[in-house]
Write a protein that holds these residues in place. Structure first.
Motif, short mmCIF file in Angstrom:
data_model
loop_
_atom_site.label_atom_id
_atom_site.label_comp_id
_atom_site.label_asym_id
_atom_site.label_seq_id
_atom_site.Cartn_x
_atom_site.Cartn_y
_atom_site.Cartn_z
N LEU A 319 32.10 48.91 -35.11
CA LEU A 319 30.92 48.59 -34.75
C LEU A 319 29.97 48.27 -35.95
N THR A 320 28.88 47.55 -35.74
CA THR A 320 27.73 47.43 -36.62
C THR A 320 27.05 48.69 -36.84
N LEU A 321 26.35 48.84 -37.88
CA LEU A 321 25.48 50.01 -38.16
C LEU A 321 24.60 50.39 -36.98
N GLY A 322 24.07 49.18 -36.56
CA GLY A 322 22.99 49.39 -35.18
C GLY A 322 23.65 49.83 -34.16
N GLN A 323 24.86 49.43 -33.63
CA GLN A 323 25.66 50.05 -32.77
C GLN A 323 26.15 51.43 -32.81
N LEU A 324 26.44 51.61 -34.04
CA LEU A 324 26.87 52.95 -34.59
C LEU A 324 25.69 53.99 -34.01
N ALA A 325 24.45 53.54 -34.22
CA ALA A 325 23.40 54.40 -34.24
C ALA A 325 23.09 55.15 -32.78
N THR A 326 23.73 54.42 -31.96
CA THR A 326 23.55 54.63 -30.41
C THR A 326 24.89 55.19 -29.77
N THR A 327 25.87 55.12 -30.47
CA THR A 327 27.24 55.43 -30.07
C THR A 327 27.56 56.93 -30.09
N PRO A 328 28.04 57.60 -29.03
CA PRO A 328 28.11 59.08 -29.41
C PRO A 328 29.31 59.40 -29.96
N LEU A 329 29.26 60.44 -30.98
CA LEU A 329 30.18 61.11 -31.64
C LEU A 329 30.79 62.34 -31.13
N ARG A 330 32.00 62.47 -31.47
CA ARG A 330 32.53 63.83 -30.61
C ARG A 330 33.49 64.63 -31.92
N ASP A 331 33.80 65.59 -31.66
CA ASP A 331 34.58 66.43 -32.52
C ASP A 331 35.82 65.77 -33.08
N GLN A 332 35.97 65.87 -34.43
CA GLN A 332 37.19 65.32 -34.90
C GLN A 332 37.21 63.94 -35.00
N ASP A 333 35.94 63.24 -34.84
CA ASP A 333 35.67 61.68 -35.24
C ASP A 333 35.89 61.60 -36.56
N LYS A 334 36.31 60.40 -37.13
CA LYS A 334 36.38 59.92 -38.49
C LYS A 334 35.43 58.60 -38.49
N VAL A 335 34.49 58.58 -39.10
CA VAL A 335 33.93 57.36 -39.41
C VAL A 335 33.76 56.92 -40.71
N ILE A 336 34.49 55.54 -40.74
CA ILE A 336 34.42 54.97 -42.39
C ILE A 336 33.46 53.85 -42.27
N ILE A 337 32.54 53.99 -43.31
CA ILE A 337 31.26 52.81 -43.48
C ILE A 337 31.81 51.77 -44.47
N VAL A 338 31.88 50.62 -44.06
CA VAL A 338 32.20 49.44 -45.04
C VAL A 338 31.28 48.33 -45.17
N GLY A 339 31.32 47.60 -46.29
CA GLY A 339 30.43 46.41 -46.28
C GLY A 339 31.30 45.33 -45.74
N ASP A 340 31.30 44.56 -44.82
CA ASP A 340 31.90 43.36 -44.19
C ASP A 340 31.51 42.34 -44.22
N GLU A 341 30.27 41.90 -45.05
CA GLU A 341 29.70 40.85 -45.25
C GLU A 341 30.29 39.97 -46.49
N PRO A 342 31.02 38.94 -46.05
CA PRO A 342 31.62 38.15 -47.14
C PRO A 342 30.54 37.85 -48.26
N ALA A 343 31.14 38.14 -49.53
CA ALA A 343 30.29 37.71 -50.53
C ALA A 343 30.08 36.25 -50.70
N GLY A 344 28.81 35.95 -51.23
CA GLY A 344 28.56 34.46 -51.37
C GLY A 344 28.72 34.11 -52.77
N THR A 345 29.17 34.99 -53.71
CA THR A 345 29.07 34.59 -55.09
C THR A 345 30.39 35.55 -55.52
N VAL A 346 30.88 34.99 -56.89
CA VAL A 346 32.06 35.88 -57.52
C VAL A 346 31.41 36.18 -58.91
N ARG A 347 31.78 37.08 -59.57
CA ARG A 347 31.42 37.44 -60.94
C ARG A 347 32.63 37.09 -61.92
N VAL A 348 32.35 36.38 -62.92
CA VAL A 348 33.64 36.18 -63.82
C VAL A 348 33.20 36.56 -65.31
#
Length: 577
Positions: A319-348
């Protein structure tokens, strides 16, 4: 036998040629296996980046907060750190909010009355105990009821009682001197339930610490009751104290009970958050907004992967973080937060002979030739046609190959069958020596060099990756002669000189060196075999060793492995072009 030995010799020389094609500069100066391994740098700590970008373009990235440890370790329950220290000793300082009870001791001084000493000094303070009716008896004033009164209200109450008896010239000063000791019971899901003594000014948190704290696997940090005479006086939610600083309830009395309830639903949160913990929900279920507020996602966080159990069946969603805010969570759930927006730049990073900044931030689809156009160099000093790249992903592949080769050698070493007792003794000695070499080889970090220029100096149209290092070698006027020669060193380059001429300049071949057995390493890492290129300024001329066909097969394997380790290693100290 001669034919077989010749094939073994030819195969070994061919293996050396292939491995040396990727070896760092200066490798072939080593005369023995020990020489090669002794040049390896000490063990270096490899930086772990949890959640590197996947092979797919714009794959999810899990980053830890600045200063946060690796996210691989399973987190502790949020609030468990409250109980890592020993309980503090009861303080003698009086809490202004303390409610006076029977048995407390009050210090009273009368100034200006009949008990005034010579010279007008106040009388000696008297220590008076609050009696069972909650009164203190003051000389010349009588009983004053103080039980149930806050400590900061004691002085005004005593002064008011004195003003009804004495004139304004007589002043009375009263202060709570000591509080009585109380015993409080701590029960429920704590590590050491029982009765604990302390000061009446101690908080419920002090008694929980004395009881070892909340049981992290069974007890609740959010459902704690204070019982008095069988009735609930107030509830304690330690999360309110941790997040807002709200103090956990009023003061305790003799015989009170602190009851820690059963643990509510627990949800594990990890990934791109500042607080990676096991969080307890207020009940059996709660919306994701409850977790978002406590975990505090990083600015780069965009999505959440949820895994758990629903109706006894495995459950997972993304889910997106907005969808997560309204999603019910229950016992023993595991939530992994990630950044899933492709980077527009590279650093060298840019190293070597350059003019200008050492870092470049470029569009993610930038190619190497376009990046080189933005790097200013002095043409007289920089060899732009010999540029190469150091890449982390390539270094990881090289390191994996090294580990696999070491594992194979170890299996061959210890599983070999000895035909006689004497051979067994020799192999046992060899095994101990080779095991030492293997341990050293495992500590050699890979370099990750990528050759990006061809024989004519043209630069490949390769796409740059995040974290790439562009290396521009400096122009050189020398040729490094290494390998099986008497005195490995650099020789001034002359266009008419051949390989044999350079060998003569360094004292000739060593015992294991042979004419015609050599290779050339270019400044960009490219390897050129004999007869396929001229020697240029900045090259390294490597004289290959002569392989004795009588060597044991394990010796050949060990030598090959050592060169393979050195190929991918950036820790060998040799002259660079």
């Amino acid at each position: 036998m001669q034919c077989k030995a010749g094939r073994l010799k030819k195969a070994a020389l061919g293996l050396f040629a292939v491995l040396l094609a990727f070896a760092p500069a200066g490798l072939a100066q080593a005369q023995t296996i020990s020489d090669v391994l002794s040049r390896a740098a000490p063990a270096q700590t490899v930086t772990e980046r949890a959640g590197q970008a996947t092979a797919a373009e714009g794959g999810p990235v899990v980053q830890s907060a600045i200063g946060q440890k690796s996210l691989i370790v399973k987190p502790d329950p949020f609030g468990a750190s409250l109980f890592t220290n020993t309980a503090a000793m009861s303080s003698d300082a009086i809490n202004p909010e303390y409610v006076i009870q029977s048995g407390d001791r009050i210090s009273v001084s009368i100034m200006g009355g009949a008990d005034v000493t010579a010279g007008g000094a106040p009388s000696t303070p008297q220590s008076i105990v609050v009696d069972a009716q909650g009164n203190v008896f003051l000389p010349d004033i009588g009983p004053v009821h103080v039980a149930g009164m806050r400590a900061d209200s004691l002085q005004p109450a005593v002064a008011a009682a004195a003003s009804r008896v004495f004139t304004s010239r007589v002043n009375v000063y009263a202060v709570l001197e000591t509080t009585h000791k109380v015993g409080v019971y701590v029960a429920g899901y704590v590590l050491r339930p029982g009765r604990y003594g302390g000061s009446a000014s101690d908080s419920a948190l002090d008694y929980l610490i004395r009881a070892g704290g909340v049981d992290p696997s069974r007890g609740s940090y959010r459902n704690i009751q204070v019982l008095r005479n069988g009735l609930t006086v107030y509830n304690i939610d330690l999360y309110q104290f941790l997040l807002t600083g709200e103090k956990p309830g009023a003061l305790l009395r003799e015989g009170d009970t602190i009851l820690v309830g059963e643990q509510n639903a627990m949800v594990e949160v990890a990934g791109a958050v500042r607080n990676a913990y096991l969080f307890e929900l207020p009940g059996r279920e709660a919306p994701g907004s409850e977790i978002i507020g406590m975990a505090r996602p990083l600015p780069s966080a965009t999505n959440a992967a949820i895994s758990g159990t629903r109706d006894t069946k495995p459950y997972s969603t993304y889910l997106t973080l907005g969808q997560l805010a309204t999603t019910p969570l229950r016992d023993q759930d595991k939530v992994i937060i990630v950044g899933d927006e492709p980077a527009g730049t590279v650093r060298v990073r840019v190293e070597g002979s350059r003019i200008g900044p050492s870092y470049l931030v470029l569009p993610s689809d930038t190619r190497l030739p376009a990046a080189l156009e933005q790097i200013n160099v002095n043409p007289a000093l920089a060899d732009k046609g010999s540029v190469y790249i150091l890449r982390d992903s390539v270094a990881e592949q090289q390191q994996r190959v090294i580990e696999e080769a070491l594992d194979r050698l170890q299996r061959q070493l210890f599983l070999a069958v000895s035909p006689t007792a004497s051979v067994s003794t020799i192999r046992a000695s060899e095994a101990q020596l080779v095991s030492t070499y293997i341990e050293k080889a495992r500590r050699s970090p890979a370099e990750g060099r990528v050759v990006v220029t061809n024989t004519s100096g043209q630069i490949a149209d390769v796409r740059l990756e995040e974290g790439d290092v562009i290396v521009i070698p400096a122009r050189s006027q020398t040729v490094l002669v290494s390998g099986e020669v008497l005195s490995p060193q650099a020789v001034l380059w002359e266009p008419q000189m051949k390989a044999g001429d350079y060998v003569k300049r360094v004292g000739g071949y060593s015992e294991r060196g042979r004419p015609g057995k050599w290779m050339i390493r270019r400044a960009n890492g490219e390897m050129v075999t004999r007869g396929k290129g001229d020697i240029r300024a900045g090259d390294e001329l490597i004289i290959l060793p002569y392989i004795d066909p009588k060597l044991f097969q394990i010796g050949v394997d060990l030598t090959s492995l050592v060169y393979q380790v050195a190929v991918a290693s950036a820790a060998l100290n040799g002259l660079n072009n």
